[in-house]
Scaffold this active site. Sequence first.
Site, short mmCIF file in Angstrom:
data_model
loop_
_atom_site.label_atom_id
_atom_site.label_comp_id
_atom_site.label_asym_id
_atom_site.label_seq_id
_atom_site.Cartn_x
_atom_site.Cartn_y
_atom_site.Cartn_z
N THR A 127 -3.81 -6.83 -5.10
CA THR A 127 -3.13 -5.49 -5.68
C THR A 127 -3.41 -5.55 -7.74
OG1 THR A 127 -0.73 -4.69 -6.69
CG2 THR A 127 -1.04 -7.02 -6.09
N ASP A 128 -3.41 -4.25 -8.31
CA ASP A 128 -3.04 -4.13 -9.60
C ASP A 128 -2.30 -4.72 -10.42
OD1 ASP A 128 -1.01 -2.43 -8.49
OD2 ASP A 128 -1.65 -0.52 -9.89
N GLU A 129 -0.76 -5.14 -9.57
CA GLU A 129 0.37 -5.82 -9.91
C GLU A 129 0.27 -6.91 -10.09
OE1 GLU A 129 3.61 -4.93 -7.66
OE2 GLU A 129 2.96 -2.74 -6.91
N TYR A 152 6.37 -11.44 -5.75
CA TYR A 152 4.78 -10.76 -5.31
C TYR A 152 3.77 -10.51 -5.97
CZ TYR A 152 1.87 -6.57 -3.66
OH TYR A 152 0.78 -6.23 -3.11
N SER A 153 3.71 -10.20 -6.50
CA SER A 153 2.77 -9.93 -7.88
C SER A 153 2.07 -11.78 -7.73
CB SER A 153 3.08 -8.76 -8.80
OG SER A 153 3.78 -9.69 -9.63
N ALA A 154 2.97 -12.35 -8.53
CA ALA A 154 2.45 -14.30 -8.17
C ALA A 154 1.78 -14.45 -7.46
CB ALA A 154 3.79 -15.21 -9.14
N LYS A 156 0.69 -13.18 -5.07
CA LYS A 156 -1.30 -11.94 -4.54
C LYS A 156 -2.13 -12.74 -6.27
CE LYS A 156 -2.23 -9.29 -2.58
NZ LYS A 156 -2.36 -9.05 -0.84
N LYS A 191 9.41 1.48 0.58
CA LYS A 191 8.79 1.72 -0.53
C LYS A 191 8.39 3.17 -0.46
CE LYS A 191 5.94 -1.84 0.05
NZ LYS A 191 5.04 -2.26 1.42
N VAL A 208 16.82 5.95 -7.64
CA VAL A 208 15.83 5.84 -8.62
C VAL A 208 16.07 5.10 -9.62
CG1 VAL A 208 14.99 7.19 -10.47
CG2 VAL A 208 15.40 8.80 -8.35
P1 NAD Z 1 2.22 -3.94 4.78
O1 NAD Z 1 3.85 -4.45 5.00
O2 NAD Z 1 2.58 -2.41 5.47
O3 NAD Z 1 1.59 -4.60 6.32
C1 NAD Z 1 1.36 -6.15 6.33
C2 NAD Z 1 0.69 -6.36 7.60
O4 NAD Z 1 0.37 -8.03 7.42
C3 NAD Z 1 1.64 -5.90 8.38
O5 NAD Z 1 1.60 -5.71 9.89
C4 NAD Z 1 2.32 -7.57 9.00
O6 NAD Z 1 2.56 -7.75 10.55
C5 NAD Z 1 0.70 -8.93 8.55
N1 NAD Z 1 1.06 -9.22 8.38
C6 NAD Z 1 2.34 -10.18 7.10
N2 NAD Z 1 2.22 -11.79 6.85
C7 NAD Z 1 1.07 -12.04 7.96
C8 NAD Z 1 0.43 -13.68 8.66
N3 NAD Z 1 0.73 -14.54 7.59
N4 NAD Z 1 -0.16 -13.52 9.53
C9 NAD Z 1 -0.85 -12.22 9.90
N5 NAD Z 1 0.12 -11.04 9.80
C10 NAD Z 1 0.24 -11.00 8.77
O7 NAD Z 1 1.85 -4.05 3.55
P2 NAD Z 1 0.28 -2.98 2.93
O8 NAD Z 1 0.73 -2.19 2.37
O9 NAD Z 1 -0.86 -2.27 4.74
O10 NAD Z 1 -0.82 -3.66 1.98
C11 NAD Z 1 -1.86 -4.12 2.69
C12 NAD Z 1 -2.65 -5.19 2.27
O11 NAD Z 1 -3.14 -4.08 0.96
C13 NAD Z 1 -2.05 -6.37 1.17
O12 NAD Z 1 -2.49 -6.96 0.92
C14 NAD Z 1 -1.58 -5.87 0.12
O13 NAD Z 1 -0.73 -6.69 -1.40
C15 NAD Z 1 -2.59 -4.98 -0.64
N6 NAD Z 1 -2.33 -3.89 -1.50
C16 NAD Z 1 -0.66 -2.76 -0.73
C17 NAD Z 1 -1.05 -2.02 -2.42
C18 NAD Z 1 0.28 -0.66 -1.75
O14 NAD Z 1 0.07 0.18 -2.35
N7 NAD Z 1 0.97 -0.71 -0.25
C19 NAD Z 1 -1.86 -1.48 -2.98
C20 NAD Z 1 -2.57 -2.65 -3.26
C21 NAD Z 1 -2.24 -3.52 -2.25
P1 TYD Z 2 7.09 0.26 -4.89
O1 TYD Z 2 6.95 1.74 -3.84
O2 TYD Z 2 8.29 -0.14 -3.86
O3 TYD Z 2 5.49 -0.60 -5.13
P2 TYD Z 2 5.47 -1.28 -6.34
O4 TYD Z 2 7.08 -2.28 -6.73
O5 TYD Z 2 4.87 -1.71 -5.33
O6 TYD Z 2 4.68 -0.30 -7.41
O7 TYD Z 2 7.69 1.59 -5.70
C1 TYD Z 2 7.23 2.11 -7.04
C2 TYD Z 2 7.72 2.78 -7.90
O8 TYD Z 2 9.19 3.27 -7.33
C3 TYD Z 2 8.19 1.31 -8.38
O9 TYD Z 2 8.36 1.60 -10.09
C4 TYD Z 2 9.98 0.80 -8.27
C5 TYD Z 2 10.44 2.92 -7.54
N1 TYD Z 2 11.18 2.28 -6.79
C6 TYD Z 2 12.55 3.47 -7.27
O10 TYD Z 2 12.67 3.29 -8.21
N2 TYD Z 2 13.62 3.45 -6.22
C7 TYD Z 2 13.07 2.16 -4.99
O11 TYD Z 2 14.26 2.62 -4.16
C8 TYD Z 2 12.35 1.94 -4.67
C9 TYD Z 2 11.84 1.35 -3.16
C10 TYD Z 2 10.81 2.05 -5.50
#
Ligand code: NAD
Ligand code: TYD
Length: 339
Positions: A127-129, A152-154, A156, A191, A208
């Site tokens: 992730t970019d985080e 989380y980001s730490a 990752k 999210k 927000v």
């Molecule tokens: P998500 O939380 O929707 O899904 C995570 C999945 O992983 C779930 O199905 C969960 O059951 C499974 N899981 C969790 N722990 C597990 C374990 N120990 N063993 C096996 N399976 C396990 O997450 P997502 O948004 O689909 O993200 C997927 C990947 O992409 C992650 O690695 C996340 O860090 C990365 N990512 C997400 C975003 C985003 O915006 N959502 C952006 C950049 C990178």
């Molecule tokens: P999120 O979807 O949790 O993604 P990330 O924290 O990984 O960027 O949050 C996106 C942005 O929205 C972030 O700046 C936090 C903000 N946010 C709110 O303002 N209210 C909320 O209830 C949530 C979940 C996020």
Amino acid sequence: MRLLITGGCGFIGTNFLYLMRQRHPDWFIVNMDKLTYAGNLGNLRSLEAEAGGSYTFVHGDIGDRELVTGLIARHAFDAIVNFAAESHVDRSIDDPAPFVVTNVLGAQNILDCARRAGIKRVVHVSTDEVYGTLGPEGQFHETTPLAPNSPYSASKAGADMLARAYHETYGQDIVITRCSNNYGPYQFPEKLIPLMFTKATRGEPLPVYGDGMNVRDWIYVDDHCLGVELALLKGRAGAVYNFGGAAEMPNIEVVRTILRLTGRDDSLIRYVTDRPGHDRRYAMNFELAAKELGFAPSVTFAQGMERTIGWYKANAAWLAEVQSGAYLAFMDTWYKERA
Ligand code: NAD
Ligand code: TYD
């Protein structure tokens, strides 16, 4: 291609599996997922029915050495794509431990099992985080030092460092991808976008954080999935690739878009106590991915939001199904503390 996908029952994994099934019906894919609160086996019902013997689900943990080793021995995979993670920043603030267990130790187990078995390639989805936060100017490059601010980001970043070390030490073929904020179908309603959709449709206040001016770069999930496919097929061993959507926006603008698409007005907006350590701005430079892989996001924010909100409107049953007891318990406490 014989592929092991981890975390395929989550948001991005589900979209990746459907897209790859369409684009590569000849691939054999095993999806291993622990089915945490964020994993939903029902997401893949129609894929499972249609794919026959070329798709298999395995219930398991990426940290389980015996299970992963056994799967690799049985299926002789060409590559592993590791999506599995604990993925929600707010939950990591509430309780960091599971993030370290899955995102660091679990990821390390995947790298290690792949190394011992001589798997040709591992794509580690990050992730970019991991880069931390930006001020008003500039972008993250692949060379930007890692400076994560949330548990989380730490976690990752920890896995990214291990992936780098495994490549340097063992010469293992590992590609790291770092993507900005995804949105689209099947995203868990904790999210920002699906959460605000859920609240807006119920006429509930939209929480927000802070002043609503934190900026994220939004990418439609299919564009991210196509980037991961490119990294898998064309990535350079040891490389890191940034992916972004070229759609930077303050949160309040995203929230207003959702209100408009759900026929609600701004009176539902509530500014609440900020998230601790809240990163101010993310912006991705993805010129390397464009040059080496041919990556380019193709869905605009307006198109992506129409599709996404359309999907959530048509899938109210999915939203109801995934909001289980454990989900509701966390959400209640977290938002009560911020009101
Ligand atoms: P998500 O939380 O929707 O899904 C995570 C999945 O992983 C779930 O199905 C969960 O059951 C499974 N899981 C969790 N722990 C597990 C374990 N120990 N063993 C096996 N399976 C396990 O997450 P997502 O948004 O689909 O993200 C997927 C990947 O992409 C992650 O690695 C996340 O860090 C990365 N990512 C997400 C975003 C985003 O915006 N959502 C952006 C950049 C990178
Ligand atoms: P999120 O979807 O949790 O993604 P990330 O924290 O990984 O960027 O949050 C996106 C942005 O929205 C972030 O700046 C936090 C903000 N946010 C709110 O303002 N209210 C909320 O209830 C949530 C979940 C996020």
